[in-house]
Each structure stands twice: as C-alpha cells, then as structure tokens.
Design an enzyme around this catalytic site. Sequence first.
Site, PDB file in Angstrom:
ATOM      1  N   GLU A 189      87.954 -44.182 -59.974  1.00 58.68           N
ATOM      2  CA  GLU A 189      89.093 -44.792 -60.677  1.00 58.68           C
ATOM      3  C   GLU A 189      89.021 -46.317 -60.798  1.00 58.68           C
ATOM      4  O   GLU A 189      89.900 -47.038 -60.299  1.00 58.68           O
ATOM      5  CB  GLU A 189      90.401 -44.381 -60.007  1.00 58.68           C
ATOM      6  CG  GLU A 189      90.679 -42.900 -60.146  1.00 58.68           C
ATOM      7  CD  GLU A 189      92.098 -42.510 -59.767  1.00 58.68           C
ATOM      8  OE1 GLU A 189      92.816 -43.328 -59.150  1.00 58.68           O
ATOM      9  OE2 GLU A 189      92.504 -41.380 -60.097  1.00 58.68           O
ATOM     10  N   GLU A 293      89.861 -35.151 -60.853  1.00 57.90           N
ATOM     11  CA  GLU A 293      91.135 -35.040 -60.130  1.00 57.90           C
ATOM     12  C   GLU A 293      92.211 -34.555 -61.084  1.00 57.90           C
ATOM     13  O   GLU A 293      92.253 -34.948 -62.248  1.00 57.90           O
ATOM     14  CB  GLU A 293      91.574 -36.388 -59.540  1.00 57.90           C
ATOM     15  CG  GLU A 293      90.755 -36.889 -58.370  1.00 57.90           C
ATOM     16  CD  GLU A 293      91.348 -38.167 -57.764  1.00 57.90           C
ATOM     17  OE1 GLU A 293      92.573 -38.398 -57.932  1.00 57.90           O
ATOM     18  OE2 GLU A 293      90.595 -38.926 -57.150  1.00 57.90           O
TER      19      GLU A 293
END
Length: 476
Positions: A189, A293
């Site tokens: 991320e 995710e």
Amino acid sequence: MASYLKVSATKIVDGDGEEVILRGAGLGGWMNMENFISGYPGCEFQIRGALAEVIGPQKSEFFFDKFLGYFFEEADARFFKSLGLNCIRLPFNYRHFEDDMNPRVLKEEGFKHLDRVIDLCAQQGIYTILDLHSAAGGQNTDWHCDAGTHMANFWIHKDFQDRTIWLWTELAKHYVGNKWIAGYNPLNEPTDPTHTAVIKFYERVYDAIRSVDSEHIIYFDGNTFASDFSHFGDVHKKWANTAYSIHDYSVFGFPASPEEYLSSDEQRRRMKRSYEKKREWMDQRGLCVWNGEWGPVYARKQYDGIATDAINKQRYRVLQDQLTIYNEDRLSWSIWLYKDIGFQGMVYASQETPYLTLLKDFLAKKHRLAVDAWGTDTTLVQHIYQPLIDHIAKEIPLENQSLYPAPVWKMDARVGRLSRSILVAEYLVKEWAEHFRGKTEAELDEIAKSFKFENCLHRDELNKILTANAGLVAEN
C-alpha cells in the site's frame, strides 16, 4: 513437489501451464503487528519499546518471540487447508531483519518464524506470498507501516529506499529456489504523493530481485493504498513474470458505510464499479490482477450488543457479493485476515484467554475512544473532534482542504487519524504496557498462548462462505 508459479498473460499458472487460482488470507498482526488486530494502541515499535521499559528487554523479547511462535502453528495450517484455501500472504516488518541504528546488517534471526511458517504451509500444500508491510521510513501514511506518523517519509529519503532494495536482495537470496513461495509483494500500500517515485522504486526493486531470483512472481501494489495504477503508463513492458495487486475494500463492509447494505442492484453496481476502476489499467493491457486485501469487519457483542447479529448479516452479504464479482473474473485473492482478537479474523482469540482477560477494560476504553483508525466507530467521541473539523472547514479554503492521500482520506478522516490514532493513542501506550508489570516468564508464556489455535474461536459463517467460494469460478 510444487513447481514455480508463473504469470502467463492474465493468469497464474503452474509448471505444466495449468491455471492456478490463489485463494486465501493474510496473516496480519503476526510479523507486522497492528493495533486493531492485536489489541494495543498506536504502532508496534511503540508498544515494543514501552513493554521493554516496564518488564525489561529480556522478558519483553521472550514475550514477543512466544507470541510469534503461538500465532501460527501446524494446527493453523491444517485448519486453513481444510477450508479449501491454498495461499497465505505473509506481511512482515523490516525491523525483524534490520535495525535502524545498525542499517544494512542482516539480522538472521528474522528468518526464524518466517521460515517456520513457510515450511508449515508447504507441508499442507499451501503457497505463501511474502509481503513487506512495513518498510524503513514508512511507505504510506497509516499505522500499519509502523512509522508513528502520517508522513510517508520513504518517498523523500533515498536512503530508506536504498535500504529496502538491500533488504529485498537479501530476502531473494534466502528464498530463491523455494517453489512453495508464490511470489514477492515488495511494498504494501504505497502512498507516493508524486505518483512517479513509486514507479522508479519498483523499477529498482524489480532489478534487484531479478539479479538473484529470476523465477518468483513479483506482485506490485498500486499507489494510494493499492488502488491507483493510473500513472504506471507502459512500465509493465520492462518487467516479466509480474502481477498487479489491488486492495478492494468495500465501504459497505464498515461502520462508516453511508447506508444500510441491502444488496440492491444499485449498491452492487457501485461495488463492482469501484472494483473495476482499481483494475482498469491492467485490464486495458491484458495484465494479471491479484486482490491482495479485501473483506468486511464484524460487529462484536461486547460493543454492539443486540445489534451484532443484524450488522453481521449485512457484512456477510457484502462478502458474498464481492466474491460473486471475483468468481466471474477468476480472480486470485487474499482476504484480510486470518487471525485477530475478534474484529475481522477467520479465527480469533477467545474473550476468556489470559490476554483478553488482562486487557478487557483497557480494550473497552480504547474502543470507546476510537483510537484505532480501522473500522472505527466514532459515535462516542465525535462531539469532541467535530469542533476541530468545523474549524478547519471554516478557516481553510475549500480548494486547500483536500490533502493527499485524498480522496481516500477526506479532511475529517485526516483529523481523526492525526488526533485520535496518533496523538491520543500515543498517550495510551504506557497504560497498555503497565498491564504486564511484574509478570513472570511463565505468566507471559500463558498470555502469549492466548493466540494458539486451540484457544481461538472460529467465525463459522465467514469460513463457510470462503470454503464455498474457494474453487467456485466462472468457466473459461
């Protein structure tokens, strides 16, 4: 014997060229602990430091080593396999392999638990993906990169990037030849405000890994929390055997959902459009997509009372509707997450365990104060922070209120993260650690055992849905 997995156009394939669809979960809260998963305030480096002050470095290290050992054992691997799942994403913190005060000196002991879990999974026929969740300096603006700030300093200090290149070279040297590793996820991320530094870093880390390992897949996250590939252009033409990772959380799966989720046509359309937007760059170029995710959070009776079951019924509907979309695209995915203290995990430590008994009142306080950013319910404290939000809204011109990583972070969310999740949380760190004062090693061992598989409850409905969908994909 496993064969190396490879990327072939939009698919992941085995050594015989047969498609392999990876379906599994992330082992969050383990080698990269997180506040909402593991039950502490702030960041991992803060609670590790505080615990060492309260009970001494030796006992502190003993506790955390036991925690890492108990968190995932053979029983966990067997259970995971029994659900029909075939891949675990392994998030880890750079601090296991390198100290900030002794950079570029490899800590061999960092491999102890990572090797152990990779081997346990391999014995059950489960692939693993190595995920650098926390890089030196902090590659994103959130708590889970363990930097203690909302500034992603990784992008403005070359040495942080150089150290990460060094680390991935060492990791690739160590794991080259391990065919049960489905690949490397070099940076979780990223939030690069320039949108270009991340691409330059990916070029460097790709070259570094490939200098020692030409076989494993490399999974690159999109910028801005794995949601944005719009600046990647044609860089993919420089890379081989790469896949591209989105993180597809739906707003409908969280307390901040703008509306009750009824699985209406319009809601499902919006859910699908959000997902399609994240993978648009890959689809336009015929590239492989991995959803690294996703997944809702769940209500808990100790906090949500009689509304718990009704809330969770909606969350499971969100889960199923997302899976329906993924099945149509034959998507490989890794749900967040496998184990925690009861908020999102497939299994979770019982409230009767020593750890959760010890921290029961503290965790209730932490929940009331809404100091965790993830899935937080600010109902009980919003009146405290709303005046500050209103003040900024009044005094700052509207065009200046949208600071990166907007629009993922809106102005009110930024205020919350800085004031609650960083400032207030910092003041709670020592209070958490004080619960361990005077504990013997035997007592610390019992507390760490709270996370053993046999001391965990199962989120049966979640696991049932995952099992039903593990092999359910559209026909070619």
